[in-house]
Design a protein around this motif. Structure first.
Motif, short mmCIF file in Angstrom:
data_model
loop_
_atom_site.label_atom_id
_atom_site.label_comp_id
_atom_site.label_asym_id
_atom_site.label_seq_id
_atom_site.Cartn_x
_atom_site.Cartn_y
_atom_site.Cartn_z
N PRO A 118 -7.23 -30.85 41.18
CA PRO A 118 -7.12 -32.07 42.00
C PRO A 118 -5.98 -32.99 41.60
O PRO A 118 -5.46 -33.72 42.43
CB PRO A 118 -8.47 -32.76 41.80
N ARG A 147 -14.28 -35.52 54.61
CA ARG A 147 -15.47 -34.73 54.38
C ARG A 147 -16.60 -35.57 53.78
O ARG A 147 -17.77 -35.41 54.12
CB ARG A 147 -15.12 -33.58 53.43
N ILE A 191 -14.76 -42.00 43.05
CA ILE A 191 -16.01 -41.27 43.31
C ILE A 191 -16.13 -40.83 44.77
O ILE A 191 -16.77 -39.84 45.08
CB ILE A 191 -17.25 -42.10 42.90
N THR A 205 -13.91 -39.47 46.63
CA THR A 205 -13.33 -38.14 46.83
C THR A 205 -13.86 -37.13 45.81
O THR A 205 -13.74 -35.93 46.01
CB THR A 205 -11.80 -38.19 46.72
N TYR A 261 -22.35 -46.10 39.51
CA TYR A 261 -21.69 -44.80 39.34
C TYR A 261 -22.68 -43.79 38.78
O TYR A 261 -22.71 -42.64 39.18
CB TYR A 261 -20.49 -44.94 38.39
N LEU A 295 -18.20 -32.65 35.46
CA LEU A 295 -18.76 -32.04 36.67
C LEU A 295 -18.37 -30.57 36.79
O LEU A 295 -19.18 -29.75 37.19
CB LEU A 295 -18.26 -32.78 37.93
N LEU A 329 -17.00 -36.32 44.85
CA LEU A 329 -18.12 -35.47 45.27
C LEU A 329 -17.63 -34.34 46.19
O LEU A 329 -17.91 -33.17 45.92
CB LEU A 329 -19.22 -36.30 45.94
N PRO A 330 -16.88 -34.65 47.27
CA PRO A 330 -16.38 -33.55 48.12
C PRO A 330 -15.44 -32.61 47.36
O PRO A 330 -15.45 -31.40 47.62
CB PRO A 330 -15.63 -34.27 49.24
N ASN A 331 -14.64 -33.15 46.43
CA ASN A 331 -13.77 -32.28 45.64
C ASN A 331 -14.58 -31.29 44.80
O ASN A 331 -14.20 -30.14 44.64
CB ASN A 331 -12.85 -33.10 44.72
N PHE A 332 -15.69 -31.79 44.27
CA PHE A 332 -16.57 -30.88 43.51
C PHE A 332 -17.05 -29.74 44.40
O PHE A 332 -17.02 -28.58 44.01
CB PHE A 332 -17.77 -31.64 42.95
N VAL A 333 -17.46 -30.09 45.63
CA VAL A 333 -17.94 -29.08 46.57
C VAL A 333 -16.83 -28.05 46.84
O VAL A 333 -17.07 -26.84 46.83
CB VAL A 333 -18.41 -29.74 47.90
N MET A 334 -15.61 -28.55 47.02
CA MET A 334 -14.49 -27.64 47.30
C MET A 334 -14.21 -26.72 46.11
O MET A 334 -14.05 -25.51 46.29
CB MET A 334 -13.23 -28.44 47.64
N ILE A 335 -14.18 -27.28 44.91
CA ILE A 335 -13.91 -26.45 43.72
C ILE A 335 -15.01 -25.40 43.57
O ILE A 335 -14.75 -24.25 43.22
CB ILE A 335 -13.83 -27.35 42.46
N LYS A 336 -16.23 -25.79 43.89
CA LYS A 336 -17.34 -24.84 43.83
C LYS A 336 -17.17 -23.73 44.87
O LYS A 336 -17.33 -22.55 44.57
CB LYS A 336 -18.66 -25.59 44.07
N GLU A 337 -16.79 -24.13 46.10
CA GLU A 337 -16.58 -23.14 47.16
C GLU A 337 -15.45 -22.17 46.82
O GLU A 337 -15.47 -21.01 47.19
CB GLU A 337 -16.29 -23.83 48.49
N PHE A 358 -6.84 -32.82 48.30
CA PHE A 358 -7.70 -33.50 47.32
C PHE A 358 -7.84 -35.00 47.52
O PHE A 358 -8.49 -35.67 46.72
CB PHE A 358 -7.21 -33.18 45.91
#
Lengths: 305, 317
Positions: free
Chosen positions: A172, B56, A147, A149, B269, A242, A151-159, B49
Motif C-alpha cells: 500500500p 469500497r 483507517i 482505507t 480506533y 493486520l 479496512l478495504p486495503n486489508f480485504v484487498m491484500i487478503k484477496e 490503495f
C-alpha cells in the motif's frame, strides 16, 4: 557608543533577569531529565535478572546483573535457562524480527521515495493536460484518516493472497504517499529552469534530466524525506499487525506486542521485555545519533509549511 | 558553472514567449506521453490503495460483511445501528477525554519548552534530547511506561512509596487509565511539537522583541502580549495536526490495556479494529470509519475557521 548603553541597561535591572534564566534552565534540565530517564530505566532493567527485580525495584543499577534477558530475546538461551531467570518458555527470535523490519522499512522507503519523486517531477516540471486536476485528486487523499482505507486495503491484500508476505506489508505504501508527492513537488518547482534548459540543448531527454539533474540537485530534501519515511515505517504498528503476524514476516513492533501478550500476566518477564524494547528502538536511536542535525532541521518544514 | 548560466539565461524567456503567443496545435498535449510514464506507478498506487479502497469502504459500510462470505447489501442499517450503540458512544467519549488531556498537556508543555529553548539556547543537543522519544515507536514508549508505572515493581510507584504516598494502579484503574495513556503519549510528543513551535518562534522578527525590551516590558508580559499572539497561525496549524493525530490513538492502548479495564480505554480506533478483526463485523466497522472521517473533517474545518489560520498578525505591523 553601544557598550556603555548596554552596560547601563544591565546595571539598571540586574538580578531579576539572571534568576529568570536560572529558573528557565532548571525547567529545561528537568524536562530533559524526564525525557532521558525512561531510556536509562529500559537499559538498567534489560541487564537485570527478572526473578531478582522485586528485591531491588528502585535500585538505580541493574539488579543481579546478567545478559540473560538479551540471550532470551535473541533466541540464544535454552528453555531451562530462560525460566530460571523469569522468562517464559515460548521462544522468540528478535534477530529475525530485526531482519524483517529492515527488509520492510528499506523496501518501502526506496519504492515510495523513488516513485513519488517520479510523479512529483511530472507534476512540477512537465506540461500536460489534466495535470493540476490529477494533483488535486492526490492531495484530497491527505485528508482521509488512514483507517478509512485500511479496512478495504486489508480485504484487498487478503484477496490477492498476500497476507503474511513482505509484499503484502509494503504494497500500500510502495508506490506513493500523497505527502511524499506533495513534499517533493514543492522542491522540484524551485529547481533552476536554466539547468534543465541547458541539458535539453545538449540533447538530454526527460528521463536523463530527471536522473542527472533533478535528483542530484534535490539530494537534500530527498534524503530528508527518505529518513522520515524510514523512521515512520520502522515504527508502524497498525498495518503490519493486520497483515503480517506470521513469524516469517513479523516486524519488531508487532513482535513486541506479541511478546508482551505472551509474558505471564502475574509475573511479567520485565527484563526480557525491556531488552526486546531496547533492541527494537536501538536502530532508530543510532540513526538519530548519526543524522541528528538533518532530522531536527527537517521538523520545521515538514510539519508546518 | 559560469558557462551554464551564460548559455541558459536567454533561452527560457524566448521559449516561454513563443509558447504564450501562439500555442502550436501539436504542443497542446505538451509532455503527455513522458508525463504518463512518470506518473504511472504513483497513479496505480493512488488508484489501488487510496481511491478504490475509499469507494469500497463506503460501499462496505452499507453491507453486512464478515470477510469470509460475500458482502450482503443492507442499506443504511449499519448507520442506524450506530445511534443505539452505547459502546460507540462510550468510545467517542473516552477518545474525546483522551484528546483533551493529551492535547492540553502537550500544548502547554511544548509552548513552554519551545520558548525556553528559544530564549536560552540554540544547542542542537538540547533539541536532540527532547526529540528522542518521538523517534522510537509508540509500542516501545508504551511498554517502557507500562513497566515504569507497574503497580508492584514500577519505579514510579516505588517513588510514591518513598514519598509516603499511596501506590497508584495507573493502567488498572478505570478512572486513571485514559489520563495515564494520554500522559504517556504526551511524553512522546512534546519534543516534536516543541520543535514545530520553535520553528514558528524563529519567524518572529527580532525587532519586535527589541522594541518590547526598550519599552521595559518584562519577559512575562512579552510572552503574553507579543510571542503568543504572533504565534497564532503556527499554533493553529500545530493544533489541527496534533488533534487529528490524537484522535487516532491505537498502538498504546493495544499493547497496554487492550481496551480495559472493562471499556475504560476502548478508544474509537481500537473499537473499530476490534469489530473488524475480532468480531468479523467489517460492514459495521466500515460505517464507523466513515463516521470518524466526517467527524475529523468537521473538527479540522472548525479549527481552521475559528483560528483564522491563513492570516498573520505580522502583516499589519
Amino acid at each position: 557608543m553601544a557598550a556603555p548603553s548596554a552596560a547601563l541597561r544591565r546595571r539598571r535591572r540586574p538580578p531579576s533577569i539572571r534568576w529568570g534564566r536560572v529558573a528557565g534552565w532548571a525547567v529545561l534540565v528537568l524536562i530533559m531529565a524526564a525525557t532521558l530517564f525512561p531510556f536509562y530505566w529500559m537499559l538498567r532493567t534489560s541487564f537485570s535478572n527478572t526473578r531478582s527485580l522485586a528485591f531491588g525495584a528502585a535500585d538505580l543499577l541493574p539488579v543481579d546483573f546478567t545478559l540473560g534477558a538479551y540471550r532470551r530475546v535473541l533466541g540464544l538461551s535454552t528453555t531451562a535457562e530462560a525460566v530460571a531467570e523469569g522468562g517464559s518458555s515460548g521462544t522468540v527470535d528478535f534477530w529475525r524480527y530485526l531482519r524483517n523490519s529492515v527488509v520492510v522499512a528499506t523496501t518501502l522507503t526506496v519504492g515510495q521515495v523513488f516513485f513519488s519523486s517520479m510523479a512529483a517531477y511530472a507534476f512540477a516540471r512537465l506540461r500536460w493536460p489534466g495535470r493540476d486536476a490529477v494533483f488535486m485528486l492526490f492531495l484530497t487523499a491527505l485528508m482521509v484518516p488512514p483507517i478509512f482505507t485500511t479496512l478495504p486495503n486489508f480485504v484487498m491484500i487478503k484477496e490477492l493472497g498476500l497476507l503474511n508476505t513482505y509484499l503484502g506489508i509494503v504494497l500500500p505504501g510502495l508506490l506513493m504517499t500523497p505527502f511524499a508527492v506533495f513534499f517533493l513537488r514543492q522542491f522540484f518547482l524551485g529547481v533552476n529552469a536554466g539547468l534543465e534548459e541547458a541539458a535539453r540543448i545538449d540533447g538530454a531527454g526527460h528521463v536523463r534530466i530527471f536522473f542527472r539533474i533533478i535528483l542530484p540537485v534535490s539530494k537534500g530534501p530527498i534524503t530528508t524525506l527518505a529518513i522520515l519515511t524510514y523512521i515512520t515505517s520502522w515504527n508502524d504498528y497498525f498495518w503490519p499487525l493486520l497483515v503480517g503476524k506470521d513469524e516469517n514476516v513479523r516486524v519488531l513492533t508487532v513482535a513486541l506486542g506479541i511478546f508482551r501478550s505472551q509474558t505471564p500476566q502475574g509475573s511479567p518477564d520485565w527484563a526480557g521485555l525491556m531488552a526486546a524494547t531496547l533492541f527494537a528502538a536501538l536502530p532508530m536511536i543510532i540513526l538519530f545519533a548519526l543524522l541528528s542535525r538533518r532530522i531536527i532541521d527537517s521538523i520545521g518544514y515538514t510539519g508546518v509549511k | 558553472m559560469t558557462s551554464e548560466t551564460v548559455h541558459a539565461a536567454p533561452r527560457p524567456t524566448r521559449e516561454d514567449a513563443s509558447r504564450g503567443a501562439h500555442p502550436p496545435p501539436l504542443r497542446r498535449l505538451g509532455d503527455l506521453p513522458v508525463a504518463v510514464m512518470f506518473v504511472l506507478p504513483a497513479a496505480v498506487g493512488f488508484a489501488a490503495f487510496y481511491l478504490w479502497p475509499a469507494l469500497r469502504g463506503l460501499y462496505l459500510s452499507l453491507t453486512k460483511y464478515n470477510v469470509l462470505t460475500p458482502p450482503r447489501f443492507v442499506g443504511l442499517e449499519n448507520y442506524e445501528r450506530i445511534l443505539g450503540d452505547h459502546l460507540f458512544w462510550n468510545a467517542l467519549k473516552v477518545t474525546a477525554e483522551y484528546v483533551m488531556i493529551n492535547i492540553g498537556a502537550q500544548t502547554v508543555i511544548s509552548v513552554l519548552l519551545a520558548v525556553l529553548m528559544h530564549r536560552l539556547t540554540r544547542s542542537l543537543v538540547v533539541r536532540g534530547v527532547v526529540l528522542l522519544p518521538f523517534l522510537v515507536a509508540n509500542v516501545v514508549v508504551a511498554l517502557v511506561w507500562f513497566w515504569m508505572l507497574d503497580y508492584q515493581l514500577g519505579v514510579v510507584n516505588h517513588a510514591l512509596d518513598w514519598l509516603g504516598l499511596d501506590r497508584v494502579a495507573f493502567f488498572g484503574d478505570s478512572a486513571l487509565a485514559i489520563p495515564t495513556i494520554a500522559m504517556v503519549n504526551t511524553w512522546r510528543h512534546i519534543g516534536y511539537t516543541a520543535l514545530l513551535i520553535f520553528a514558528g518562534l524563529q519567524m518572529i522578527p527580532r525587532s519586535v522583541y527589541e522594541a518590547a525590551a526598550l519599552d521595559g516590558a518584562s519577559e512575562w508580559r512579552t510572552f503574553w502580549r507579543i510571542t503568543l499572539p504572533l504565534l497564532r497561525p503556527v499554533m493553529a496549524l500545530v493544533l489541527v495536526l496534533t488533534v487529528i493525530g490524537s484522535f487516532q490513538v491505537f498502538d498504546t492502548v493495544a499493547v497496554t490495556t487492550g481496551g480495559g479495564p472493562i471499556n475504560a480505554t476502548r478508544v474509537i480506533y481500537f473499537y473499530i479494529y476490534d469489530l473488524a478483526f475480532n468480531r468479523f463485523n467489517f460492514g459495521y466497522a466500515a460505517a464507523l470509519s466513515s463516521v470518524l472521517f466526517v467527524l475529523l473533517a468537521g473538527i479540522a474545518y472548525l479549527q481552521l475557521r475559528l483560528s483564522r489560520t491563513g492570516e498573520s498578525d505580522l502583516k499589519g505591523a
